[in-house]
Each structure stands twice: as C-alpha cells, then as structure tokens.
Enzyme design. Structure first.
Site, mmCIF file in Angstrom:
data_model
loop_
_atom_site.group_PDB
_atom_site.id
_atom_site.type_symbol
_atom_site.label_atom_id
_atom_site.label_comp_id
_atom_site.label_asym_id
_atom_site.label_seq_id
_atom_site.Cartn_x
_atom_site.Cartn_y
_atom_site.Cartn_z
ATOM 1 C CE LYS A 42 -4.234 -1.761 0.496
ATOM 2 N NZ LYS A 42 -5.363 -1.448 -0.416
ATOM 3 N NE ARG A 43 2.991 4.854 -4.177
ATOM 4 C CZ ARG A 43 2.706 6.099 -4.562
ATOM 5 N NH1 ARG A 43 1.458 6.541 -4.541
ATOM 6 N NH2 ARG A 43 3.677 6.913 -4.938
ATOM 7 C CD GLU B 36 -0.386 15.658 8.191
ATOM 8 O OE1 GLU B 36 -0.931 16.615 8.761
ATOM 9 O OE2 GLU B 36 -1.000 14.628 7.835
ATOM 10 C CD GLU C 37 -2.738 16.307 2.628
ATOM 11 O OE1 GLU C 37 -2.223 15.450 3.364
ATOM 12 O OE2 GLU C 37 -2.084 16.964 1.793
ATOM 13 N N GLY D 226 -4.354 16.763 8.663
ATOM 14 C CA GLY D 226 -4.968 16.353 9.920
ATOM 15 C C GLY D 226 -4.009 15.708 10.893
#
Length: 271
Positions: free
Chosen positions: A36-37, A124, A144, A152
C-alpha cells in the site's frame, strides 16, 4: 552480518504494518505496508503511539524507515471515505496528533530515512521526527487540496515551520511536488544522501545521538522546541533552568572532567 551486529526483536505488540528491532541502544522501526506504499491506516498510527510510549528504557535513539519503494504515500484514504460527523472526524485527527506527539516529545531522538514518496500523512509523520535524512529518490507532496480534505496529522503546524507557510500553500493549492534537492533546500531535511545510503546514514546519526547523556537529549527534545516558541524572557529563564539541571547529572560532570583533562575529543570541522 556478524552475530554481534544482528538486530534483535523488541518485545512490543505491534500491528503487522510495523516491524521493530534493536541494535544495542538503537531501535529500528519500519513501516511495513509496502503493498500500500506504506499508507497510514488507523492501526498503523495507533501502533506508532504504542511503540513510542512503550519504548524500552535502555533505548537511546530510534531510526524510522519505510519498507519497499516508498517511505509513505500518506493517509490511507479508505479511513476517511466513509460517512462520519464532524466530531468523529476531529477526534480522528486528534488521534493522529496524540500519536505524533508521542514521537516528537518522546524519550528518545528519532532519525528518519526517507526515500520515494513522502506524501501527505507520510510527510506529517516525518515532520514529527527530529532528524530527517533524504535519499535522492525522495519526493514530497501535499495532495490534500486535490482530495477535498485538509491536513490532519499536525502538518499545518510542523511542515509549515519546516518549509514555510507560503510553500505549504503552494503545494496544497496546486499539487506541486518537491524533489529531494528542492525539499532539502527548503528545510524539509537536514541531510541529503545518495540512494541506498539513507539507513546507513540514519544509523550513524542515531549512534551519535545515543551517545549523549539522557538529560541533554531530554533537554533538546522537550525544552528546545518550547523555548523557541516562548517569548524571549520566558525562553531564557527556561534555558537557564534546563542548563542547571543538565550540569547536575553525574554523567555530565564526568564528561566535563574528561574534556578538561584532555581525554575527550575537541570539536573539529567535518567534511
């Protein structure tokens, strides 16, 4: 690899998307969802919180890497695709905040080796660590804006402080990506190395950080960023108090004695 340098498992129960081992006083935590990388789902984020809040007391530094071709392609969008009300969404974001604060304000320095995609939530996560080493294959994005969502995981604070609000705006509004050289020049990383050298460099840096006194590392991780955010008078007072505490440790006294008696290395310019 010789037996004396073999990594050993760490006895912390983690999701299968995280693999943790140790080499002496250095822990090596891997994002292990390469199919899923290394996208970050809730289980992985909660596993990060578990790891950093339960880190063994004799671990003095942590190296964070991603398995496969990428460090992390960010948030697993299946986690936010379903219907939920604003409070649930806010609490989901706060869960990420709690996990990443356990990294930033944990008990050990965290050095991250970046390669491939360092995107969205992956950036992040990297921004919550203390030293970032980029291989030249690394690239950075904040998609995003194109996904109809917003940062987030603390990126609006941490990433903006690293590379500037204007650059974050550009990346989110236009989908612009930064390559490894551009990201390094912008301040996203402290080290830029050739492909395949990230882990080796991160381990060498972790060994240096692990050799510091625990009190000094605590001051750097916990006091320094808060001093930087304080008004000057409060920051200077905090600095004085932290300096006094650090100097009182027995280990600090021994190190200062070694230096004064010429048993410690002097600071020299490194190439």
């Amino acid at each position: 690899m010789p037996a004396e340098t073999m990594e050993e498992p760490i006895d912390i129960e983690l999701p299968k998307s995280l693999h943790a081992t140790r080499l002496g006083a250095i822990a090596h935590l891997r994002l292990a969802r390469s199919e899923k990388r290394n996208a970050l789902d809730d289980g992985t984020v909660l596993g990060l919180e578990t790891f950093f809040t339960r880190l063994p007391g004799d671990i003095r530094a942590v190296v964070l890497t991603g398995e496969g071709a990428h460090f992390s392609a960010g948030l697993d969008l299946s986690e936010v695709a379903g219907a939920r009300d604003p409070l649930e969404a806010a609490l989901h974001s706060r869960m990420w905040h709690r996990a990443f604060e356990a990294i930033q304000f944990g008990r050990a320095p965290v050095i991250t080796a970046l390669h491939g995609a360092v995107v969205g939530g992956g950036l992040e996560l990297a921004a919550a660590t203390h030293i970032r080493v980029a291989e030249r294959s690394a690239y950075y994005g904040l998609p995003e804006g194109q996904r109809g969502i917003f940062l987030g995981g603390g990126g609006s604070v941490r990433i903006a402080r690293l590379i500037g609000v204007a650059r974050v705006m550009d990346m989110m509004l236009t989908g612009r990506t930064l390559n490894a050289e551009e990201g390094h020049a912008a301040g996203a990383t402290q080290y830029l190395v050739d492909d395949g050298k990230g882990l080796e460099t991160a381990m060498a840096l972790a060994a240096k950080a692990a050799s510091n006194t625990a009190t000094t590392n605590f001051a750097v991780l916990h006091a320094l960023p808060r001093i930087a955010e304080s008004d000057p008078a409060s920051g200077l007072l905090t600095e004085s108090l932290m300096a006094a505490i650090a100097e009182m440790s027995g280990e600090a006294k021994e190190r200062l004695k070694d230096f004064l008696e010429k048993r410690a290395a002097k600071v020299l310019r490194q190439s």
